[in-house]
Design an enzyme around this catalytic site. Sequence first.
Site, PDB file in Angstrom:
ATOM      1  N   GLU A 248       0.892  -1.172   0.000  1.00 42.15           N
ATOM      2  CA  GLU A 248       0.000   0.000   0.000  1.00 42.15           C
ATOM      3  C   GLU A 248       0.921   1.211   0.000  1.00 42.15           C
ATOM      4  OE1 GLU A 248      -3.330   0.134   0.006  1.00 42.15           O
ATOM      5  OE2 GLU A 248      -3.727  -1.994   0.214  1.00 42.15           O
ATOM      6  N   CYS A 284      -1.843   9.285   1.887  1.00 43.42           N
ATOM      7  CA  CYS A 284      -1.496   8.749   0.563  1.00 43.42           C
ATOM      8  C   CYS A 284      -2.558   9.095  -0.480  1.00 43.42           C
ATOM      9  CB  CYS A 284      -1.314   7.244   0.653  1.00 43.42           C
ATOM     10  SG  CYS A 284      -2.632   6.478   1.582  1.00 43.42           S
TER      11      CYS A 284
HETATM   12  N1  NAD Z   1      -1.520   3.249   0.314  1.00 46.26           N
HETATM   13  C1  NAD Z   1      -1.677   3.385   1.608  1.00 46.26           C
HETATM   14  O1  NAD Z   1      -2.565   2.796   2.220  1.00 46.26           O
HETATM   15  C2  NAD Z   1      -0.784   4.296   2.384  1.00 46.26           C
HETATM   16  C3  NAD Z   1      -1.226   4.753   3.614  1.00 46.26           C
HETATM   17  C4  NAD Z   1      -0.408   5.605   4.344  1.00 46.26           C
HETATM   18  C5  NAD Z   1       0.829   5.955   3.884  1.00 46.26           C
HETATM   19  N2  NAD Z   1       1.243   5.515   2.694  1.00 46.26           N
HETATM   20  C6  NAD Z   1       2.543   5.962   2.181  1.00 46.26           C
HETATM   21  O2  NAD Z   1       3.534   5.928   3.204  1.00 46.26           O
HETATM   22  C7  NAD Z   1       4.509   6.934   2.961  1.00 46.26           C
HETATM   23  C8  NAD Z   1       4.743   7.757   4.210  1.00 46.26           C
HETATM   24  O3  NAD Z   1       5.091   6.979   5.274  1.00 46.26           O
HETATM   25  P1  NAD Z   1       6.607   6.806   5.770  1.00 46.26           P
HETATM   26  O4  NAD Z   1       7.375   8.049   5.517  1.00 46.26           O
HETATM   27  O5  NAD Z   1       6.528   6.270   7.146  1.00 46.26           O
HETATM   28  O6  NAD Z   1       7.087   5.696   4.739  1.00 46.26           O
HETATM   29  P2  NAD Z   1       8.460   4.866   4.759  1.00 46.26           P
HETATM   30  O7  NAD Z   1       8.453   3.999   3.566  1.00 46.26           O
HETATM   31  O8  NAD Z   1       9.610   5.772   4.987  1.00 46.26           O
HETATM   32  O9  NAD Z   1       8.329   3.981   6.077  1.00 46.26           O
HETATM   33  C9  NAD Z   1       7.285   3.041   6.198  1.00 46.26           C
HETATM   34  C10 NAD Z   1       7.768   1.929   7.084  1.00 46.26           C
HETATM   35  O10 NAD Z   1       8.791   1.216   6.402  1.00 46.26           O
HETATM   36  C11 NAD Z   1       9.898   1.054   7.269  1.00 46.26           C
HETATM   37  N3  NAD Z   1      11.116   0.901   6.474  1.00 46.26           N
HETATM   38  C12 NAD Z   1      11.802   1.868   5.841  1.00 46.26           C
HETATM   39  N4  NAD Z   1      12.884   1.319   5.240  1.00 46.26           N
HETATM   40  C13 NAD Z   1      12.840  -0.018   5.482  1.00 46.26           C
HETATM   41  C14 NAD Z   1      13.668  -1.116   5.152  1.00 46.26           C
HETATM   42  N5  NAD Z   1      14.752  -0.949   4.423  1.00 46.26           N
HETATM   43  N6  NAD Z   1      13.328  -2.334   5.592  1.00 46.26           N
HETATM   44  C15 NAD Z   1      12.215  -2.527   6.336  1.00 46.26           C
HETATM   45  N7  NAD Z   1      11.398  -1.516   6.698  1.00 46.26           N
HETATM   46  C16 NAD Z   1      11.701  -0.274   6.276  1.00 46.26           C
HETATM   47  C17 NAD Z   1       9.854   2.297   8.131  1.00 46.26           C
HETATM   48  O11 NAD Z   1      10.621   2.126   9.291  1.00 46.26           O
HETATM   49  C18 NAD Z   1       8.368   2.419   8.392  1.00 46.26           C
HETATM   50  O12 NAD Z   1       7.973   1.544   9.427  1.00 46.26           O
HETATM   51  C19 NAD Z   1       3.934   7.778   1.848  1.00 46.26           C
HETATM   52  O13 NAD Z   1       4.547   7.430   0.647  1.00 46.26           O
HETATM   53  C20 NAD Z   1       2.471   7.401   1.853  1.00 46.26           C
HETATM   54  O14 NAD Z   1       1.814   7.619   0.628  1.00 46.26           O
HETATM   55  C21 NAD Z   1       0.474   4.682   1.932  1.00 46.26           C
END
Ligand code: NAD
Length: 476
Positions: A248, A284
């Site tokens: 997502e 998002c």
């Molecule tokens: N489609 C949806 O339902 C939805 C909902 C909310 C947010 N989002 C998206 O989320 C993003 C914002 O959130 P964010 O800044 O927390 O995103 P992010 O990708 O930076 O982090 C999301 C999660 O991934 C983890 N993560 C990051 N690098 C990783 C790795 N190498 N290995 C394992 N885990 C890792 C982070 O610690 C965090 O828990 C935006 O792009 C937003 O659009 C999507």
Amino acid sequence: MLAKSYPYYLANQPQTSKEMMDVLDKYSGKVATRVAVPDAKATEKAIAAAVKASGPMREFKPWARQQVLQHCADRFTERREELAYALCVEAGKPIKDSDGEVTRLIETFRIAAEEAVRVNGETFNMELAPRLNGYHGYTKRVPLGPVSFITPFNFPLNLVAHKVAPAIAAGCPFVLKPAERTPIGALIIGEVLAETDLPKGAFSVLNLDGKHAGPLVEDPRFKLLSFTGSQIGWDLKARAGHKKVTLELGGNAACIVDADQGPKLDHVIERLVFGALYQSGQSCISVQRIYVHESIYEEVKKRLVATVKKLKAGDPKKKDTFLGPMIDEAAAERLHGWIEEARKAGGKILCGGKRNGAMLEATLMENVPTDAKAHRLEAFGPFALLEPYRSFDDAIAMVNDSDFGLQAGVFTDSLDHAMRAWNELEQGGVLVNDVPSFRVDNMPYGGIKLSGIGREGVRYAIEDMTELRLMVMRER
Ligand SMILES: NC(=O)c1ccc[n+]([C@@H]2O[C@H](COP(=O)([O-])OP(=O)(O)OC[C@H]3O[C@@H](n4cnc5c(N)ncnc54)[C@H](O)[C@@H]3O)[C@@H](O)[C@H]2O)c1
């Protein structure tokens, strides 16, 4: 009030640790509380416990899963104020919106409680030819086994709920890694789950940063990785091996405002402002691109700018604050840079555009070149661009000119245009007469293109967390 510190959860039990991680108040920038960080051994124990809990979770019957989910919903209702406050502090989310997210947390668990006893298969007719006389087919859904979850910062309760509640309803043990900047919501959910009689090992909540979350992605004992977050999700998918992966991810959602809105324009303006700027655009499905029919473009622009200029920005703990900070200064600096880049490339700032630390003004622009970052990438902040269109064909093409496809909106009274939007927009969902930022927790929700794969929404997540098992029976 927040607790002084929070444990992590390993196999249903709270755990302390020598290593602690600070959680900041996102408005003041000060340390609000601390959370215990598990080491690599604890991560391994959590996975082993989830594997061991697979059998007991399978045997934990639907009525028992339902009771657990109902208990959680009741306890979240009792702890509403505490949950909303935690969210307001850890995410900088205005208190009214934080309270709204607690409502959705409760609703998501209640929906899951209902769905827990409705995980059904089907009976189907196999007598398709004389040689198949007496054959009958039956399916049921069985839990996948241990699953891993990684969640983002922007909905610390509800996006955790969208993984945890379906997992319980489906009968899957899980290991959850919440976002390191906003772990408190998930830890309070963990505390409530620890009160239940879920089988030992059914859940762990590990406060890890991305660098230390490798096993949740790569370990083959997990049967599914469910990830919500940024485009990094695609890299994780590449590392996930044979397990199922659902992603997502983000988008740059668009909304079309068709000609002839008449008196309904008031509602359109109100919804566009909400859709673009609610929780500082850090959703998002935040409205990033607004395409307005040329006949009403100037009026829509004037009214949007006037409304946005009146929005109250500042301390998210105050009841009348609409716009709080972005998650951190770096995020605000990034988007501010994109706004400046778009301005230098010919874009015009209609309102906002200034930054103070993590506070970025609500910003509307027009004439943003289609190759500018503010147009092509996910803004994920209080920003939207406006452009006029001439024909509905043009509007559809403008929305589809994106690498993303989560949800789009169209305000129109034309049934033909509504149907065309549904048929022709390359999206996971199309909202007619509302903004793409709309979501109810039982609807199928997810994207295509770079926005991801799979659908959440309790019933759909349960489908992902279970698999069909067939039985064929022959009469004799
Ligand atoms: N489609 C949806 O339902 C939805 C909902 C909310 C947010 N989002 C998206 O989320 C993003 C914002 O959130 P964010 O800044 O927390 O995103 P992010 O990708 O930076 O982090 C999301 C999660 O991934 C983890 N993560 C990051 N690098 C990783 C790795 N190498 N290995 C394992 N885990 C890792 C982070 O610690 C965090 O828990 C935006 O792009 C937003 O659009 C999507």
